[in-house]
Design a protein around this motif. Structure first.
Motif, short mmCIF file in Angstrom:
data_model
loop_
_atom_site.label_atom_id
_atom_site.label_comp_id
_atom_site.label_asym_id
_atom_site.label_seq_id
_atom_site.Cartn_x
_atom_site.Cartn_y
_atom_site.Cartn_z
N PRO A 30 35.82 32.40 39.83
CA PRO A 30 35.73 33.81 39.45
C PRO A 30 36.78 34.16 38.39
CG PRO A 30 35.63 33.57 41.83
CD PRO A 30 36.02 32.23 41.26
N TYR A 89 39.29 42.69 42.57
CA TYR A 89 38.31 42.29 43.58
C TYR A 89 38.56 43.06 44.87
CZ TYR A 89 36.95 38.45 40.59
OH TYR A 89 36.48 37.72 39.54
N LEU A 106 32.22 39.55 45.41
CA LEU A 106 32.03 38.96 44.08
C LEU A 106 30.81 39.59 43.43
CD1 LEU A 106 32.54 35.22 45.04
CD2 LEU A 106 34.22 36.73 44.01
N PRO A 107 30.79 39.78 42.15
CA PRO A 107 31.84 39.53 41.17
C PRO A 107 32.91 40.62 41.21
CG PRO A 107 29.97 40.51 40.05
CD PRO A 107 29.59 40.34 41.50
N GLU A 129 32.68 44.09 36.76
CA GLU A 129 31.37 43.56 36.43
C GLU A 129 30.24 44.34 37.12
OE1 GLU A 129 31.01 39.20 36.20
OE2 GLU A 129 33.14 39.20 36.69
#
Length: 97
Positions: free
Chosen positions: A30, A35, A61-62, A66
């Protein structure tokens, strides 16, 4: 049996300044970014005070930047997360809403 029987979830945002490796994501790194880390805890019964035990830790994730593109949640062992945070000098950035 206690009246408190629900799991509580704590959300934290962690900022990674460089790409990082996760134990269960072979070949995928990643990218740097913010996060969401989610920790589930359950109350410990039989104590005279309220205490919790962590039962699961997840990383989303991501990265937050994003957006919701192909979002997935990956379970990570708390010790592996602690090692990752120390190795990458990641910094907590407050609580997610």
């Amino acid at each position: 049996m206690s009246d408190i029987s629900s799991t509580r979830t704590t959300d934290t945002i962690v900022r990674f300044s460089a790409p990082f490796a996760l134990p269960d994501l072979v070949g995928e790194m990643p990218p740097a970014g913010d996060y969401k880390i989610e920790q589930d805890e359950e109350p410990i019964e039989g104590l005279s005070w309220l205490a919790y035990c962590r039962v699961a830790t997840y990383i989303h994730l991501p990265s937050i930047a994003e957006g919701n593109r192909l979002r997935r949640i990956v379970r990570i062992e708390p010790t592996a997360l602690a090692d990752l945070l120390a190795a990458t000098n990641a910094t907590p950035d407050g609580l997610a809403s």
